[in-house]
Scaffold this motif. Sequence first.
Motif, PDB file in Angstrom:
ATOM      1  N   ALA A 184      44.680  82.091  12.782  1.00 24.41           N
ATOM      2  CA  ALA A 184      43.442  81.494  12.277  1.00 24.41           C
ATOM      3  C   ALA A 184      42.698  82.441  11.348  1.00 24.41           C
ATOM      4  N   ALA A 185      42.753  83.744  11.628  1.00 28.14           N
ATOM      5  CA  ALA A 185      42.080  84.719  10.761  1.00 28.14           C
ATOM      6  C   ALA A 185      42.640  84.674   9.348  1.00 28.14           C
ATOM      7  N   ARG A 186      43.857  84.206   9.200  1.00 28.67           N
ATOM      8  CA  ARG A 186      44.485  84.079   7.889  1.00 28.67           C
ATOM      9  C   ARG A 186      44.296  82.665   7.329  1.00 28.67           C
ATOM     10  N   PHE A 187      44.674  81.663   8.118  1.00 30.42           N
ATOM     11  CA  PHE A 187      44.694  80.298   7.614  1.00 30.42           C
ATOM     12  C   PHE A 187      43.305  79.727   7.348  1.00 30.42           C
ATOM     13  N   ALA A 188      42.325  80.137   8.129  1.00 29.07           N
ATOM     14  CA  ALA A 188      40.988  79.549   7.964  1.00 29.07           C
ATOM     15  C   ALA A 188      40.433  79.810   6.572  1.00 29.07           C
ATOM     16  N   GLN A 189      40.854  80.901   5.946  1.00 25.12           N
ATOM     17  CA  GLN A 189      40.392  81.194   4.588  1.00 25.12           C
ATOM     18  C   GLN A 189      40.836  80.124   3.598  1.00 25.12           C
ATOM     19  N   LEU A 190      41.957  79.463   3.894  1.00 30.68           N
ATOM     20  CA  LEU A 190      42.609  78.585   2.927  1.00 30.68           C
ATOM     21  C   LEU A 190      42.115  77.141   2.984  1.00 30.68           C
ATOM     22  N   LEU A 191      41.413  76.758   4.060  1.00 29.34           N
ATOM     23  CA  LEU A 191      41.007  75.362   4.266  1.00 29.34           C
ATOM     24  C   LEU A 191      42.206  74.428   4.080  1.00 29.34           C
ATOM     25  N   PRO A 192      43.246  74.599   4.891  1.00 26.00           N
ATOM     26  CA  PRO A 192      44.466  73.822   4.675  1.00 26.00           C
ATOM     27  C   PRO A 192      44.293  72.350   5.010  1.00 26.00           C
ATOM     28  N   ALA A 193      45.143  71.520   4.354  1.00 26.60           N
ATOM     29  CA  ALA A 193      45.122  70.080   4.593  1.00 26.60           C
ATOM     30  C   ALA A 193      46.042  69.686   5.741  1.00 26.60           C
ATOM     31  N   VAL A 194      47.130  70.436   5.936  1.00 27.00           N
ATOM     32  CA  VAL A 194      48.113  70.090   6.962  1.00 27.00           C
ATOM     33  C   VAL A 194      48.555  71.364   7.674  1.00 27.00           C
ATOM     34  N   LEU A 195      48.652  71.250   9.000  1.00 26.64           N
ATOM     35  CA  LEU A 195      49.203  72.323   9.833  1.00 26.64           C
ATOM     36  C   LEU A 195      50.519  71.830  10.418  1.00 26.64           C
ATOM     37  N   ILE A 196      51.580  72.625  10.278  1.00 25.49           N
ATOM     38  CA  ILE A 196      52.877  72.337  10.884  1.00 25.49           C
ATOM     39  C   ILE A 196      53.131  73.423  11.917  1.00 25.49           C
ATOM     40  N   ALA A 197      53.234  73.037  13.192  1.00 24.37           N
ATOM     41  CA  ALA A 197      53.244  74.045  14.256  1.00 24.37           C
ATOM     42  C   ALA A 197      54.271  73.719  15.322  1.00 24.37           C
ATOM     43  N   ALA A 198      54.907  74.760  15.847  1.00 19.97           N
ATOM     44  CA  ALA A 198      55.793  74.641  16.998  1.00 19.97           C
ATOM     45  C   ALA A 198      55.013  75.011  18.258  1.00 19.97           C
TER      46      ALA A 198
END
Length: 662
Positions: A184-198
């Motif tokens: 989250a410390a990385r991705f939150a900066q990007l405001l992503p539209a889709v998360l793909i997670a295992a």
Amino acid sequence: MSTEPPDWIPTARAVEGARITDFARFAEQHAGRDGRDLSGDYHRLWEWSVNDVNGFWAAVWDYFGLPERPAGPALATETMPGSVWFPGSTLNYTAEVFRGRPGTGTAVITVTEDTGPTAVTWDGLRRQVASLARELTALGVRPGDRIVGYLPNGLEAVVAFLATAALGATWAVCGQDYTGAAAAARFAQLLPAVLIAATGCVHAGKRVDRRADVQALRAALPALAATVAVGDAAQVPGALAWSALTAHEDAELAPLPVPFDHPLWVVFSSGTTGRPKGMVHGHGGVVLEQLKNLGLQLGLRAGDRLLWHTTPSWMMWNVLVSGLLLGATAVCYEGSPAHPGTDALWRLAAGLEVSVLGTSPGYLAACRKAGVRLTGHGPAAPERLGVTGSAFPADLQHWVAGELGPGTQVVCSSGGTDVVTAFLGAAPTTPVRAGELSAPCLGVSVDAYGPDGTSVRGEVGELVVLRPMPSMPLFFWDDPDGSRYRAAYFDTYPGVWRHGDWITLTGHGSVLLHGRSDATLNRHGVRMGSSDIYGPVEELAEIAEALVVGVEQDGGDYWMPLFVTTTDGIGLDDTLREKIHAAIRRGASPRHVPDEIIQAPGIPHTRTGKKLEVPVKRLLRGDAQDTVGDPGSVDRPDLLDWYVRIGTAHRARRGTAPGTPG
């Protein structure tokens, strides 16, 4: 620097048949050069590549058959930062991956600790990428949107990345070695539209459950339009099922042509010295650099098998996947290289007949200490062994070369997430000397700067790059005025890239790497590299690992402790201390002998295996732990408290308060 003969010398037949030799002949014709100017002499080819930047990169473009490029110079604006490459050109990373590939050939092989190899053909990979791209479009994903993956090193990460790139969207990924908070410390900066997670992975024989991490990560990403679950989607309420999104057999793959500098992915710094920096690279720069890096420096060809032990959190995953650009098979292994036995990675590579195997000096050192034989696990050793991630001691390299024999070239390289490639490395036509990197890489105008900012030879200097590379970051994420980008590389020498490593350029064209310059050891005004100490110390059978830092003290004093972990429960006594001192005097110099040697419960690393020299130095100095870096980016954050206590005790002995110089 070594005066011994090389450990490995290419045969005349190997030089003649090398792809880099073929490229040199092509470049001679392309640049209108005399046929004897570039062929057969790597250093002459390198000099041309950095002196004629336009000619070199245009030759790389044409040699690998990229789409027709507009007339004009390859490098239209030569500034750092802010260089402009191939203006008016369009291409797409995913289009280049699939262009001209044989449908039935093997594109990807996936392996985990608890499952055998699974092969996917080029047609099978294309179908899954096309299906996912169609579904992402239906979810509203458009060029420039961000898609992020929290995934193991498997097929799903490859498919998700290629589908993202096909749409002109921007990709970022963290492996499941990271917690949800660290991702989250990385991705939150990007405001992503889709998360793909295992929902989990396996490592060292244990199943790692990441369901709670996925939920925490979703909560930290408020702009998500959708979450896609790999595995049982029912375990992630409200998530779409990966299996459904990749099942369409009739989807057509039509990658969107984008400008050369259109954002492809965001890769992140380790985050151990502050908020992780999001480095944005473009389609064109990555395609060109990886064709050069993998095709010419590593000699990778269509049909070869590339296995680099990595995690999606590390730039070597990006390099591994980029093997697809050459038509090579990417072997994605998720798990420990030493499970169930230390030789696990060698057995895997031999069983899959891997052409190029990549690993770390740390793993090779563990193999030597465990008595692992590097051959005999299959019909042949790999053609090349790539080694990167930390310093590679000469004695260890001698051992590896002796184990593998003359049929395997040991390629030691050094680069950075910053450029997703190597600055220094080797080629199939360069000899290899233990303890040295064979040469600067093509197209990388490497120099060493002394304290006054002028070039030095035969002595330690700052690694600098004098001319632009196409894979330098376009920009840092969330850095609107470019101040973080400039501060990272250009504040010391305006217009010149300062990477932060100590190197020595030798008289025979090779390079010595001494460690990070931001963790410089400076005894009595003499700069020293930490790797010069690690080599002789970690060769000792009693020592598992070492960490050395230099802490400036008030009054001009200097404290240089060496922390060691020992093997098999061995205690650190005066006899072992003297043995360590003697090894350092013999392998480096008396000046390198530390002020004290301290037995540690462990050495902390980044998630990609690099020792935390700068953060530990700051903790010993007394800096507040929450200002030193993100604990989520550390492999064993529990160790940080121990180093804080060591620093507190040292200051108490000196009567010094936290925050004094050091």
